[in-house]
Structures are given as structure tokens and as C-alpha cells.
Write a protein that holds these residues in place. Structure first.
Motif, mmCIF file in Angstrom:
data_model
loop_
_atom_site.group_PDB
_atom_site.id
_atom_site.type_symbol
_atom_site.label_atom_id
_atom_site.label_comp_id
_atom_site.label_asym_id
_atom_site.label_seq_id
_atom_site.Cartn_x
_atom_site.Cartn_y
_atom_site.Cartn_z
ATOM 1 N N UNK A 55 83.111 -7.844 -47.376
ATOM 2 C CA UNK A 55 83.476 -7.208 -46.110
ATOM 3 C C UNK A 55 84.976 -6.969 -46.091
ATOM 4 N N UNK A 56 85.369 -5.703 -45.990
ATOM 5 C CA UNK A 56 86.778 -5.330 -45.941
ATOM 6 C C UNK A 56 87.232 -5.152 -44.508
ATOM 7 N N UNK A 57 88.350 -5.752 -44.162
ATOM 8 C CA UNK A 57 88.801 -5.785 -42.769
ATOM 9 C C UNK A 57 90.159 -5.115 -42.583
ATOM 10 N N UNK A 58 90.516 -4.970 -41.316
ATOM 11 C CA UNK A 58 91.778 -4.332 -40.957
ATOM 12 C C UNK A 58 92.997 -5.117 -41.443
ATOM 13 N N UNK A 59 92.829 -6.389 -41.749
ATOM 14 C CA UNK A 59 93.922 -7.212 -42.258
ATOM 15 C C UNK A 59 94.266 -6.901 -43.718
ATOM 16 N N UNK A 60 93.385 -6.172 -44.403
ATOM 17 C CA UNK A 60 93.573 -5.897 -45.824
ATOM 18 C C UNK A 60 92.844 -6.887 -46.711
ATOM 19 N N UNK A 61 92.257 -7.920 -46.111
ATOM 20 C CA UNK A 61 91.527 -8.923 -46.898
ATOM 21 C C UNK A 61 90.054 -8.527 -47.032
ATOM 22 N N UNK A 105 85.173 -16.843 -50.628
ATOM 23 C CA UNK A 105 86.624 -16.672 -50.685
ATOM 24 C C UNK A 105 87.027 -15.399 -49.967
ATOM 25 N N UNK A 106 88.320 -15.179 -49.885
ATOM 26 C CA UNK A 106 88.878 -13.904 -49.426
ATOM 27 C C UNK A 106 89.706 -13.329 -50.553
ATOM 28 N N UNK A 107 89.471 -12.071 -50.864
ATOM 29 C CA UNK A 107 90.239 -11.382 -51.891
ATOM 30 C C UNK A 107 91.448 -10.742 -51.224
ATOM 31 N N UNK A 108 92.621 -11.072 -51.723
ATOM 32 C CA UNK A 108 93.863 -10.566 -51.138
ATOM 33 C C UNK A 108 94.537 -9.626 -52.114
ATOM 34 N N UNK A 109 95.049 -8.531 -51.595
ATOM 35 C CA UNK A 109 95.736 -7.585 -52.458
ATOM 36 C C UNK A 109 96.150 -6.312 -51.739
ATOM 37 N N UNK A 110 95.372 -5.885 -50.770
ATOM 38 C CA UNK A 110 95.722 -4.675 -50.024
ATOM 39 C C UNK A 110 96.740 -5.002 -48.938
ATOM 40 N N UNK A 111 97.633 -4.053 -48.674
ATOM 41 C CA UNK A 111 98.642 -4.202 -47.619
ATOM 42 C C UNK A 111 98.231 -3.509 -46.330
ATOM 43 N N UNK A 112 97.056 -2.928 -46.305
ATOM 44 C CA UNK A 112 96.539 -2.260 -45.113
ATOM 45 C C UNK A 112 95.035 -2.422 -45.055
ATOM 46 N N UNK A 121 93.993 1.842 -46.375
ATOM 47 C CA UNK A 121 95.038 2.548 -45.635
ATOM 48 C C UNK A 121 96.354 2.478 -46.403
ATOM 49 N N UNK A 122 96.516 1.483 -47.259
ATOM 50 C CA UNK A 122 97.761 1.348 -48.033
ATOM 51 C C UNK A 122 97.872 2.360 -49.176
ATOM 52 N N UNK A 123 96.931 3.323 -49.242
ATOM 53 C CA UNK A 123 96.927 4.431 -50.199
ATOM 54 C C UNK A 123 96.521 4.030 -51.611
ATOM 55 N N UNK A 124 95.990 2.822 -51.778
ATOM 56 C CA UNK A 124 95.618 2.359 -53.117
ATOM 57 C C UNK A 124 94.112 2.136 -53.236
#
Length: 165
Positions: free
Chosen positions: A60-66, A83-90, A107-110
Motif C-alpha cells: 500500500x503506497x501512501x501520501x507520506x511516500x512510504x 515492514x514499510x519501504x522507504x525511498x520516495x520523497x512524495x 509525486x516525486x517524479x521517480x
């Protein structure tokens, strides 16, 4: 017809087998339509905009970027938070599964490439200049659409992705 009052915004909706998953603020509701059971899965931070199922895991991808991850478990408790996968800035707004990878657009364009076996980010693709809104795996290509007004195709090659014009 059955109406489910969530008491919150439904940001994403997918189905897998007997399950319907509804992405909400800070949670995912999992409904088993064969057994008329539902579960409230906590873990996401912010509105859930995108979901995918692969390798007996729910993403599940959320507005926090996680990206929150649950593993299929027992029948009485079918979802165990992993777990939570972290890496997106948006905000994470789209997913696609292709082969042994999960691709997430943001949203971080990646576009992040996640190995489904290790749950590690193996690559970050910076092909767009605005939000990546949709992803598609087709034949030997990863195709991405963006608010920058482009659709781009990347060819799959062993251990790397190459831009195709």
C-alpha cells in the motif's frame, strides 16, 4: 447491493481472489467477500493512493511516500504487517508488478524498482519531470505515464533498464 460506509476517503480499490482492498487514510480495509469478513490493516501514514498484491504480500503506497507491506498469514489473522519501504520523497500513486519486481511511481517524479524477494530498492528511475501517474509492464517494456505529458517505454535487459525512444 451492499453499501459500506467507511467513514473516510477511499483512495484506492483493488481485488485479489476473494479479497477486496480499500485504501483509506492511515489504513487499508480488507474485505473477504466469500466469508463476509473484514479486517482493518494499520500501518500506512497518510492517504493510501495505490495498492498491489504480489508473492502473497499486499503493498500500500501512501501520501507520506512510504509503502506498507503485509504478508499473507493464517485464516484467522490473514495479514501480518511486515515492514514499510522507504525511498520516495512524495506520495506513491501507482504500482505495477513485473517478474520479480514491484515498480512504484510517485509525486516525486521517480519510479522505484523493488526486489520482491528482498524488499530492497534496486534502482531509481528519473525519467519524468512531473508526477508518475501510471505504470504498465508489457512484453519486455516498463511503460510509464506522467503529468509531464509524456509516456515513456523502458526496455528490460538483464540487471538494468534501458530507455527506448
Amino acid at each position: 447491493m451492499r453499501v459500506i460506509n467507511l467513514g473516510a476517503e477511499a483512495g484506492s480499490l483493488i481485488s485479489e481472489g476473494p479479497w477486496v482492498f480499500i485504501g483509506m487514510p492511515n489504513a487499508v480495509k480488507a474485505l473477504n467477500i466469500q466469508r463476509a469478513k473484514d479486517f482493518h490493516l494499520e500501518g500506512p501514514v497518510g492517504q493510501v493512493h495505490a495498492m498491489a498484491v504480489a508473492n502473497d504480500m499486499l503493498f500500500a503506497g501512501a501520501s507520506s511516500g512510504m509503502i506498507s507491506v503485509w504478508n499473507g498469514n493464517t485464516e484467522s489473522d490473514p495479514f501480518k504487517y511486515v515492514t514499510s519501504l522507504k525511498g520516495h520523497d512524495g506520495a506513491v500513486v501507482c504500482f505495477i508488478v513485473g517478474g520479480r519486481y514491484l515498480y512504484s511511481g510517485s509525486v516525486d517524479q521517480t519510479i522505484k524498482v523493488w526486489d520482491l524477494n528482498t524488499l530492497q530498492c534496486t534502482m531509481t528511475l528519473r525519467q519524468h519531470t512531473d508526477t508518475v501517474t501510471s505504470l504498465l509492464c508489457w512484453d519486455q517494456y516498463l511503460i510509464s505515464g506522467s503529468l509531464d505529458g509524456t509516456v515513456k517505454a523502458l526496455g528490460f535487459f538483464p540487471n538494468r533498464l534501458e530507455h527506448i525512444r
